[in-house]
Write an enzyme that holds these catalytic residues in place. Structure first.
Site, PDB file in Angstrom:
ATOM      1  N   GLU A 178      62.870  60.104  34.125  1.00 26.26           N
ATOM      2  CA  GLU A 178      63.108  58.455  34.216  1.00 26.26           C
ATOM      3  C   GLU A 178      64.246  57.805  34.680  1.00 26.26           C
ATOM      4  OE1 GLU A 178      61.373  56.498  30.283  1.00 26.26           O
ATOM      5  OE2 GLU A 178      63.406  55.344  30.442  1.00 26.26           O
ATOM      6  N   SER A 237      65.606  58.076  26.972  1.00 24.38           N
ATOM      7  CA  SER A 237      64.674  59.155  27.251  1.00 24.38           C
ATOM      8  C   SER A 237      64.945  59.483  28.750  1.00 24.38           C
ATOM      9  CB  SER A 237      63.271  58.399  27.287  1.00 24.38           C
ATOM     10  OG  SER A 237      62.983  58.035  25.997  1.00 24.38           O
ATOM     11  N   ARG A 253      56.311  52.557  32.932  1.00 22.99           N
ATOM     12  CA  ARG A 253      57.704  52.868  33.263  1.00 22.99           C
ATOM     13  C   ARG A 253      57.903  52.780  34.789  1.00 22.99           C
ATOM     14  NH1 ARG A 253      57.675  52.386  28.623  1.00 22.99           N
ATOM     15  NH2 ARG A 253      58.379  53.555  26.895  1.00 22.99           N
TER      16      ARG A 253
END
Ligand code: FAD
Ligand code: NAP
Length: 335
Positions: free
Chosen positions: A331, A236, A162
């Site tokens: 994130e 998320s 990520r």
């Protein structure tokens, strides 16, 4: 090109946060970006795709440019593979469906990820055992300062879990214009992750096609994840923490029942499990909650402000750290 003042961003972010941008424009051509960069060089500038990975905590005091560059084409055709180039403003899931229809495999496990193609390299999007980097060929980006176009290969993007160079060293320096992917005519199917194989078996599919895999991923996602159209969220909220062996040994000794995934010399712990153990799963505070089916997804139950969501996120981060001595990092990008 029209530049609007005090433009609402409520429908342009999947959390549905009710904020405005001082200035707002849509760029349908690269020249639009260059013109806006020159004209608004004194303003803070934010490039927006689908708004599915952002949290606005206040009105944006600058220019928001919605990326509207369109076009998908095959730029290389080889016996075994093709290179497909997609403009940054294309909807990611529509690109996935296009590749499946053509029979090109590689991104079927990334079905139904919200947002635009241009944001996909930002955090090297990933799901169900596949990451963008696995089929990434190159991207073209406009340098916000020099106005030159640079081509980046995978190594230059420094993809990680990520992560990419565009979230760090080159943060706010480039506008991604297009992404090219290397996709295979005889794809290798990846169904070992999570419930994919079980979903296919249940349907009696023994030799799945890329379309079967995509359909399975779509069905699993729809059964587990809140649809931002009905319940504001950004997927998320936190990344799964990756911890070193020493930290893992202590953690595993204390919580032998905890799920984990071993990489070469590190361990990934599902952040959703950590959050759930701290009692957050399904919990609602004011207008914000951790989703009942996946605690990693924070949800706006109506009229939450970005500040409210940020506060709960920090409370969650704090309680995970207190209990497990593991720091979970967001994130989602804050503005
Ligand atoms: P935005 O939210 O618009 O932007 C995100 C960041 O990228 C911002 O900082 C923005 O400035 C920057 N950016 C956007 N476009 C450009 C550009 N062209 N050039 C330069 N900078 C740009 N993510 C995953 O990785 N895997 C998943 O499985 C996944 N599932 C999700 C499920 C749900 C329900 C939701 C709501 C989100 C999910 N996400 C997932 C997160 C999100 O969809 C992805 O990160 C997606 O790539 C974001 O795309 P976007 O166009 O909405 O980006
Ligand atoms: P899940 O299947 O309940 O699994 C929980 C976590 O465990 C996932 O985050 C995943 O990490 C990890 N995991 C599960 N099986 C694994 C395996 N075989 N090998 C390595 N790691 C494994 O997760 P979920 O919430 O339903 O999500 C399914 C997939 O969609 C995941 O890949 C997830 O990343 C992705 N997703 C991402 C977002 C987002 O916003 N980023 C939102 C929704 C779903 P990974 O995350 O590394 O895969």
């Amino acid at each position: 090109m029209i530049v609007q003042s005090n433009h609402s961003l409520k429908d342009l972010n999947t959390f549905g946060i009710d904020v405005t941008a001082k200035y707002f424009a849509e760029a349908s051509h690269m020249d639009d970006f260059i013109e806006l960069l020159q004209q608004y060089h004194n303003e803070e500038i934010l490039i927006l795709g689908g708004g599915s990975n952002v949290l606005f905590t206040k009105d944006f005091d600058g220019l928001v440019i919605k990326n509207n560059l369109k076009g998908i084409s095959i730029v290389e055709d080889h016996p075994e593979y093709v290179v497909v180039k997609a403009a940054a403003g294309e909807i990611w899931h529509e690109l996935v469906l296009w590749t499946i229809e053509k029979g090109f495999g590689g991104i079927e496990n990334l079905s139904l990820i919200p947002g635009c193609v241009g944001a996909s390299p930002m955090q090297n999007i990933g799901a169900y055992g596949v990451e963008l980097k696995d089929c990434f060929h190159s991207l073209e980006a406009l340098n916000r300062t020099t106005k030159e176009i640079t081509t980046f290969n995978a190594a230059q993007c420094a993809f990680g879990y990520r992560e990419s160079v565009f979230k760090h060293e080159y943060k706010n320096q480039f506008i991604i214009l297009s992404v090219s992917l290397k996709l295979f005519k005889h794809p290798i199917i990846k169904i070992e992750y999570g419930d994919i194989r079980a979903a296919l078996t249940e349907k009696g599919i023994q030799k799945p096609t890329i379309k079967d895999v995509s359909d399975a991923v779509i069905a699993i996602r729809q059964s587990k994840l809140p649809d931002p159209k009905t319940l504001g969220n950004a997927g998320s909220f936190f990344k799964n923490p990756i911890i070193d062996t020493a930290t893992f040994d202590t953690f595993h000794h204390a919580y032998p029942q905890a799920p984990f995934y071993k990489n070469e010399s590190s361990y990934k712990i599902p952040a959703g499990w950590l959050i759930e153990q701290c009692g957050w799963k399904g919990k609602v505070v004011g207008h914000v909650g951790a989703h009942a089916k996946q605690a990693l997804v924070l949800v706006n139950y109506g009229s939450a402000t970005g500040e409210e969501i940020k506060k709960i996120a920090f409370d969650i981060q704090h309680s995970v750290f207190q209990k497990f001595n593991i720091r979970i990092e967001p994130e989602v990008n804050f503005y």
